[in-house]
Scaffold this motif. Structure first.
Motif, PDB file in Angstrom:
ATOM      1  N   LEU A 137      50.688   8.680 134.623  1.00 34.79           N
ATOM      2  CA  LEU A 137      49.262   8.471 134.898  1.00 34.79           C
ATOM      3  C   LEU A 137      48.545   9.761 135.286  1.00 34.79           C
ATOM      4  O   LEU A 137      47.363   9.931 134.984  1.00 34.79           O
ATOM      5  N   THR A 138      49.246  10.667 135.961  1.00 34.63           N
ATOM      6  CA  THR A 138      48.589  11.892 136.411  1.00 34.63           C
ATOM      7  C   THR A 138      48.660  13.025 135.389  1.00 34.63           C
ATOM      8  O   THR A 138      47.656  13.700 135.140  1.00 34.63           O
ATOM      9  N   ALA A 139      49.834  13.210 134.777  1.00 33.73           N
ATOM     10  CA  ALA A 139      50.022  14.373 133.909  1.00 33.73           C
ATOM     11  C   ALA A 139      49.800  14.091 132.437  1.00 33.73           C
ATOM     12  O   ALA A 139      49.597  15.025 131.653  1.00 33.73           O
ATOM     13  N   LEU A 143      44.568   9.773 134.666  1.00 38.42           N
ATOM     14  CA  LEU A 143      43.780   8.682 135.240  1.00 38.42           C
ATOM     15  C   LEU A 143      42.831   9.214 136.303  1.00 38.42           C
ATOM     16  O   LEU A 143      43.225   9.980 137.186  1.00 38.42           O
ATOM     17  N   ARG A 144      41.577   8.784 136.223  1.00 38.01           N
ATOM     18  CA  ARG A 144      40.568   9.182 137.199  1.00 38.01           C
ATOM     19  C   ARG A 144      40.181   7.986 138.067  1.00 38.01           C
ATOM     20  O   ARG A 144      40.241   6.837 137.635  1.00 38.01           O
ATOM     21  N   GLU A 145      39.767   8.278 139.276  1.00 39.16           N
ATOM     22  CA  GLU A 145      39.343   7.233 140.195  1.00 39.16           C
ATOM     23  C   GLU A 145      38.225   6.401 139.563  1.00 39.16           C
ATOM     24  O   GLU A 145      37.322   6.937 138.930  1.00 39.16           O
ATOM     25  N   ILE A 165      50.920   2.174 141.365  1.00 35.72           N
ATOM     26  CA  ILE A 165      50.560   3.594 141.310  1.00 35.72           C
ATOM     27  C   ILE A 165      49.110   3.755 140.859  1.00 35.72           C
ATOM     28  O   ILE A 165      48.372   4.606 141.390  1.00 35.72           O
ATOM     29  N   ALA A 166      48.670   2.943 139.906  1.00 38.74           N
ATOM     30  CA  ALA A 166      47.268   3.002 139.489  1.00 38.74           C
ATOM     31  C   ALA A 166      46.343   2.673 140.650  1.00 38.74           C
ATOM     32  O   ALA A 166      45.303   3.324 140.850  1.00 38.74           O
ATOM     33  N   GLY A 234      39.211   6.723 125.624  1.00 38.76           N
ATOM     34  CA  GLY A 234      40.336   5.965 126.146  1.00 38.76           C
ATOM     35  C   GLY A 234      41.669   6.591 125.760  1.00 38.76           C
ATOM     36  O   GLY A 234      41.794   7.255 124.733  1.00 38.76           O
ATOM     37  N   ARG A 235      42.671   6.364 126.620  1.00 39.70           N
ATOM     38  CA  ARG A 235      43.997   6.936 126.383  1.00 39.70           C
ATOM     39  C   ARG A 235      45.043   5.828 126.430  1.00 39.70           C
ATOM     40  O   ARG A 235      45.091   5.056 127.401  1.00 39.70           O
ATOM     41  N   LEU A 236      45.863   5.736 125.392  1.00 38.08           N
ATOM     42  CA  LEU A 236      46.967   4.787 125.364  1.00 38.08           C
ATOM     43  C   LEU A 236      48.268   5.563 125.521  1.00 38.08           C
ATOM     44  O   LEU A 236      48.512   6.535 124.800  1.00 38.08           O
ATOM     45  N   ILE A 237      49.113   5.123 126.464  1.00 42.39           N
ATOM     46  CA  ILE A 237      50.410   5.752 126.675  1.00 42.39           C
ATOM     47  C   ILE A 237      51.480   4.869 126.046  1.00 42.39           C
ATOM     48  O   ILE A 237      51.709   3.738 126.477  1.00 42.39           O
ATOM     49  N   ALA A 238      52.103   5.359 124.979  1.00 48.42           N
ATOM     50  CA  ALA A 238      53.226   4.671 124.344  1.00 48.42           C
ATOM     51  C   ALA A 238      54.470   4.986 125.171  1.00 48.42           C
ATOM     52  O   ALA A 238      54.997   6.097 125.113  1.00 48.42           O
TER      53      ALA A 238
END
Length: 328
Positions: A137-139, A143-145, A165-166, A234-238
């Motif tokens: 989520l961070t690197a 993810l932003r607040e 964590i989110a 938007g960002r999708l993490i596979a």
């Protein structure tokens, strides 16, 4: 020491409970008397031989197990910041070795849980995955607040760590998806989802709702479907392929037209090349779990029942996490 070995690639019957020499830690390593070892999907993939032709992947006979909780048995040369008898959680660099009564980890992938109040079975089930979620989520997702997060396979081992964590990182809304048979378990869980929906009815359930970050450890068709719920940017993490649909592909024109990103996150590849992230992620994970942001159901079986645990995982007969204990 007692250990479970995969004597060949195949179904869970390839497991055998064996006696092996106690390992000793080398420089920078810690040996641990294991109380709990997590059972994860990657363990099933290794046992099945899905990665058998990939250089560096385990070959039979090997002892599965990526994550353990236990007490420090012995410190290798140069290790500081830990003491004998201290309760710790550790991750394996090579992804194996945890299904045993003694485990050797690097100090860099180990974190103390002494005095944290975290149950050891919950700790091994959630702290390593929460650390991986923090890194992703961070690197990777950045993810932003105030952003919104969608998590597929909401009760899965890795997925279940993302809402906590989110939330810790300031996400405004976190929605999980599960198959219909898991809806009741997911909605009754203590994981900090704002809502859990049926993954087979995304359009009906989510309507026009959009999510800045999508976490997808499931893969297959749901990966493509997710693009409709992502705004520009938007960002999708596979983060996995629990569906087993290895042939699925995404049309890259959809990424261009929607101005969205898909990034892969494989902790086994990413964290060794970004070592500076590991300890901060482990400490953030410990804080989140101690604060109650990862309260999932955990069932502990004896180490000798590793084959049964794997069969249940394959049959999707698990509503939370399974751990194995040499002491049970």
């Amino acid at each position: 020491m007692h250990a479970i070995q995969a004597t060949a690639f195949g179904d869970p019957t390839v497991f055998a409970l064996t006696e092996l020499p106690d390992p000793t830690p080398g420089p920078g390593q810690i040996s641990i008397d294991v109380t709990h070892a997590a059972v994860g999907l990657i363990d099933l993939f290794f046992r099945q031989g899905l990665y058998k032709d990939t250089p560096g992947m385990p070959q039979p006979p090997f002892t599965p197990g990526l994550e353990v909780t236990g007490t420090v048995r012995e410190l290798g040369a140069g290790v500081t910041g830990f003491r004998t008898g201290e309760q710790v959680v550790a991750m394996a660099n090579g992804g194996v070795g945890g299904y045993a009564s003694v485990f050797v980890a690097t100090a860099a992938t180990t974190v103390s849980i002494d005095g944290s109040g975290i149950d050891p079975a919950l700790a091994v089930s959630m702290v390593p995955n929460a650390a991986m979620a923090h890194a992703a989520l961070t690197a990777v997702a950045h993810l932003r607040e105030g952003e919104r997060v969608l998590v597929h396979g909401a009760l899965g081992g890795l997925a279940s760590a993302f809402p906590g964590i989110a939330k810790q990182l300031g996400a405004a809304r976190i929605v999980g998806t599960v198959l219909p048979g898991k809806l009741d378990a997911a909605r009754n869980s203590r994981l900090p989802y704002d809502r859990v929906v049926d993954s087979t009815r995304l359009t009906e359930e989510l309507g026009e709702e959009k999510f800045d970050v999508v976490i997808d450890p499931v893969g297959g068709q749901i990966r493509t479907q997710s693009l409709a719920f992502m705004p520009p940017g938007g960002r999708l993490i596979a983060a996995g392929n629990a569906s087993g649909d290895w042939g699925h592909a995404v049309n890259d024109s959809q990424l261009w037209l929607g101005s969205v990103t898909i990034a892969g996150f494989n902790a086994g590849a990413f964290l060794p090349t970004h070592p500076g992230l590991v300890q901060p992620a482990l400490h953030a994970a410990r804080t989140a779990i101690a604060a109650g942001l990862g309260q999932t159901a955990v069932e502990t079986l004896p180490l000798s029942e590793a084959a049964h645990a794997h069969q249940r995982m394959q049959d999707r007969d698990v509503a939370g996490r399974l751990t194995l204990s040499p002491q049970a």
